[in-house]
Design a protein around this motif. Structure first.
Motif, short mmCIF file in Angstrom:
data_model
loop_
_atom_site.label_atom_id
_atom_site.label_comp_id
_atom_site.label_asym_id
_atom_site.label_seq_id
_atom_site.Cartn_x
_atom_site.Cartn_y
_atom_site.Cartn_z
N ILE A 108 -8.03 -18.08 -6.78
CA ILE A 108 -8.02 -16.70 -7.29
C ILE A 108 -7.08 -15.82 -6.44
O ILE A 108 -6.62 -14.77 -6.87
CB ILE A 108 -9.45 -16.09 -7.30
N LYS A 109 -6.77 -16.29 -5.23
CA LYS A 109 -5.92 -15.51 -4.31
C LYS A 109 -4.48 -15.42 -4.80
O LYS A 109 -3.77 -14.48 -4.44
CB LYS A 109 -6.00 -16.13 -2.90
N VAL A 110 -4.05 -16.37 -5.63
CA VAL A 110 -2.68 -16.33 -6.16
C VAL A 110 -2.51 -15.16 -7.13
O VAL A 110 -1.60 -14.35 -6.97
CB VAL A 110 -2.29 -17.68 -6.80
N PRO A 111 -3.38 -15.02 -8.17
CA PRO A 111 -3.23 -13.84 -9.03
C PRO A 111 -3.46 -12.52 -8.30
O PRO A 111 -2.85 -11.50 -8.65
CB PRO A 111 -4.25 -14.05 -10.15
N ILE A 112 -4.30 -12.52 -7.26
CA ILE A 112 -4.49 -11.29 -6.47
C ILE A 112 -3.18 -10.91 -5.79
O ILE A 112 -2.78 -9.75 -5.78
CB ILE A 112 -5.64 -11.44 -5.44
N LEU A 113 -2.48 -11.91 -5.23
CA LEU A 113 -1.18 -11.67 -4.60
C LEU A 113 -0.17 -11.12 -5.62
O LEU A 113 0.59 -10.19 -5.30
CB LEU A 113 -0.64 -12.97 -3.98
N ILE A 114 -0.19 -11.66 -6.82
CA ILE A 114 0.73 -11.17 -7.87
C ILE A 114 0.44 -9.71 -8.21
O ILE A 114 1.37 -8.90 -8.31
CB ILE A 114 0.63 -12.07 -9.13
N VAL A 115 -0.84 -9.38 -8.37
CA VAL A 115 -1.21 -7.99 -8.67
C VAL A 115 -0.78 -7.05 -7.54
O VAL A 115 -0.25 -5.96 -7.78
CB VAL A 115 -2.73 -7.87 -8.94
N LEU A 116 -1.00 -7.47 -6.30
CA LEU A 116 -0.58 -6.68 -5.13
C LEU A 116 0.92 -6.40 -5.19
O LEU A 116 1.36 -5.25 -5.05
CB LEU A 116 -0.92 -7.42 -3.83
N LEU A 117 1.73 -7.44 -5.40
CA LEU A 117 3.19 -7.27 -5.39
C LEU A 117 3.66 -6.43 -6.58
O LEU A 117 4.61 -5.65 -6.45
CB LEU A 117 3.87 -8.63 -5.39
N LYS A 118 2.96 -6.53 -7.69
CA LYS A 118 3.30 -5.70 -8.86
C LYS A 118 3.03 -4.22 -8.54
O LYS A 118 3.81 -3.34 -8.90
CB LYS A 118 2.50 -6.14 -10.08
N MET A 119 1.92 -3.95 -7.86
CA MET A 119 1.58 -2.56 -7.47
C MET A 119 2.56 -2.04 -6.43
O MET A 119 2.89 -0.85 -6.41
CB MET A 119 0.13 -2.49 -6.99
N ILE A 120 3.05 -2.92 -5.55
CA ILE A 120 4.09 -2.52 -4.58
C ILE A 120 5.37 -2.16 -5.33
O ILE A 120 6.01 -1.14 -5.04
CB ILE A 120 4.32 -3.65 -3.54
N ASP A 121 5.73 -2.98 -6.33
CA ASP A 121 6.91 -2.67 -7.16
C ASP A 121 6.79 -1.29 -7.81
O ASP A 121 7.78 -0.57 -7.96
CB ASP A 121 7.06 -3.72 -8.28
N GLN A 122 5.56 -0.94 -8.19
CA GLN A 122 5.33 0.33 -8.90
C GLN A 122 5.09 1.50 -7.94
O GLN A 122 4.82 2.62 -8.38
CB GLN A 122 4.16 0.17 -9.87
N GLY A 123 5.17 1.22 -6.63
CA GLY A 123 5.01 2.29 -5.64
C GLY A 123 3.58 2.74 -5.40
O GLY A 123 3.34 3.77 -4.78
N GLU A 124 2.61 1.95 -5.86
CA GLU A 124 1.20 2.33 -5.70
C GLU A 124 0.65 1.93 -4.33
O GLU A 124 -0.37 2.46 -3.89
CB GLU A 124 0.36 1.69 -6.81
N ILE A 125 1.29 0.97 -3.69
CA ILE A 125 0.89 0.48 -2.36
C ILE A 125 2.16 0.23 -1.57
O ILE A 125 3.19 -0.15 -2.15
CB ILE A 125 0.09 -0.83 -2.48
N LEU A 126 2.07 0.38 -0.25
CA LEU A 126 3.22 0.08 0.61
C LEU A 126 2.99 -1.25 1.31
O LEU A 126 1.87 -1.57 1.72
CB LEU A 126 3.41 1.19 1.66
N TRP A 127 4.04 -2.03 1.48
CA TRP A 127 3.97 -3.35 2.10
C TRP A 127 3.53 -3.24 3.56
O TRP A 127 2.89 -4.15 4.09
CB TRP A 127 5.34 -4.02 1.96
N ASN A 128 3.87 -2.12 4.21
CA ASN A 128 3.50 -1.96 5.63
C ASN A 128 2.32 -1.00 5.82
O ASN A 128 2.02 -0.58 6.94
CB ASN A 128 4.70 -1.47 6.45
N GLU A 129 1.66 -0.65 4.74
CA GLU A 129 0.47 0.21 4.81
C GLU A 129 -0.63 -0.50 5.60
O GLU A 129 -0.79 -1.72 5.49
CB GLU A 129 0.01 0.45 3.36
N LYS A 130 -1.40 0.25 6.38
CA LYS A 130 -2.45 -0.38 7.19
C LYS A 130 -3.82 -0.17 6.54
O LYS A 130 -4.16 0.93 6.10
CB LYS A 130 -2.44 0.19 8.61
N LEU A 131 -4.59 -1.25 6.49
CA LEU A 131 -5.93 -1.21 5.90
C LEU A 131 -6.98 -1.37 6.99
O LEU A 131 -6.81 -2.14 7.93
CB LEU A 131 -6.10 -2.31 4.85
N LEU A 132 -8.08 -0.64 6.80
CA LEU A 132 -9.16 -0.59 7.79
C LEU A 132 -10.17 -1.69 7.53
O LEU A 132 -10.64 -1.85 6.40
CB LEU A 132 -9.84 0.79 7.70
N LEU A 133 -10.50 -2.46 8.56
CA LEU A 133 -11.53 -3.49 8.44
C LEU A 133 -12.89 -2.82 8.42
O LEU A 133 -13.27 -2.13 9.37
CB LEU A 133 -11.43 -4.47 9.62
#
Length: 261
Positions: free
Chosen positions: A48-73
């Motif tokens: 399931i991690k493969v389609p999650i990666l695809i969705v992430l990269l699609k959202m990065i393409d659309q400017g909804e998330i940044l590749w270097n954005e930091k997430l809190l554990l």
């Protein structure tokens, strides 16, 4: 349709009637495919991690998330099983690029949960799966999902990888990131090992010996005991690419399941 290949699969499957098997192979270059129950909804495990990666990269393409954005554990994202992020301090921050890399490289479940949360949660991700054409892929629980409630199909996974690689889902830049991230996956004991065995060689140094024969395989395995999976992009020495996924469901930790893949 590759009927010869399907017949070979069926001969192996008949020997294990109590195992539930799904498979899908496609070569866009040669316009051929083979399938066995490829639209069956099967436990996804870590595939399931493969389609999650695809969705992430699609959202990065659309400017909804940044590749270097930091997430809190946070406590709610801690997932047992594979990975090292679960053992870090609550409140520590990790960049998205590291989280995505570790989700694939060592199949980190906490990294996956961090991304599920940042992408908008389970319902939003399921909606985005449908948007990219994944009809039988659905998250119902955070990882590790040992009960096998998250579903996918072998056709969904192979076609998703094929569409990414041929430039239909992601930008060229994100497609390169996808390939590079998939290349990092450490577990190569299923499809890569099987291909090397088919080429007449059995060894521990699988990737190296495959490369000597002109094959480069980027894959992502899954293992929750009751279900084993592997989805792969295969570069062949014939300058063609193929995309293949297998999922086998059977008794808990039955060695026949990964062996069949």
């Amino acid at each position: 349709r590759l009927d010869k290949l399907i017949k070979k699969w069926q001969i192996l499957i008949v020997k294990n009637p109590d195992l539930e098997v799904s498979g899908f192979f496609i070569s866009l270059d040669n316009k051929v495919y083979a399938e066995i129950k490829s639209e069956s909804k099967m436990p996804a495990a870590s595939s399931i991690k493969v389609p999650i990666l695809i969705v992430l990269l699609k959202m990065i393409d659309q400017g909804e998330i940044l590749w270097n954005e930091k997430l809190l554990l946070t406590k709610d994202t801690i997932g047992g099983g594979a990975g090292w992020m679960a053992y870090q301090k609550i409140g520590e921050k990790f960049p998205v690029f590291e989280i995505a890399s570790e989700m694939i490289r060592v199949s980190d479940n906490t990294a996956t949960n961090l991304l599920i949360k940042r992408l908008g949660g389970i319902n939003i991700i399921n909606q985005k799966f449908k948007e990219i054409g994944l009809k039988n892929t659905q998250i119902n629980n955070l990882l590790p999902d040992l009960g096998g409630t998250n579903f996918t199909s072998t056709k969904d996974l192979s076609l998703a990888m094929a569409l990414v690689d041929s430039g239909h889902i992601l930008s060229a830049k994100s497609r390169d990131i996808f390939r590079e991230t998939m290349r990092k996956s450490k577990t190569n004991t299923l499809i890569p090992s099987g291909i090397l065995r088919g080429l007449g060689n059995e060894t521990d140094d699988i990737d190296y010996h495959l490369s000597l024969k002109g094959y480069f395989i980027h894959n992502k395995t899954g293992d929750i005991g009751i279900s084993y999976s592997d989805t792969a992009l295969i570069h062949t020495p014939f300058q063609a690419k193929a995309f293949v996924t297998f999922i086998v469901k059977g008794p808990f930790n039955d060695p026949r399941s990964p062996e069949l893949i």
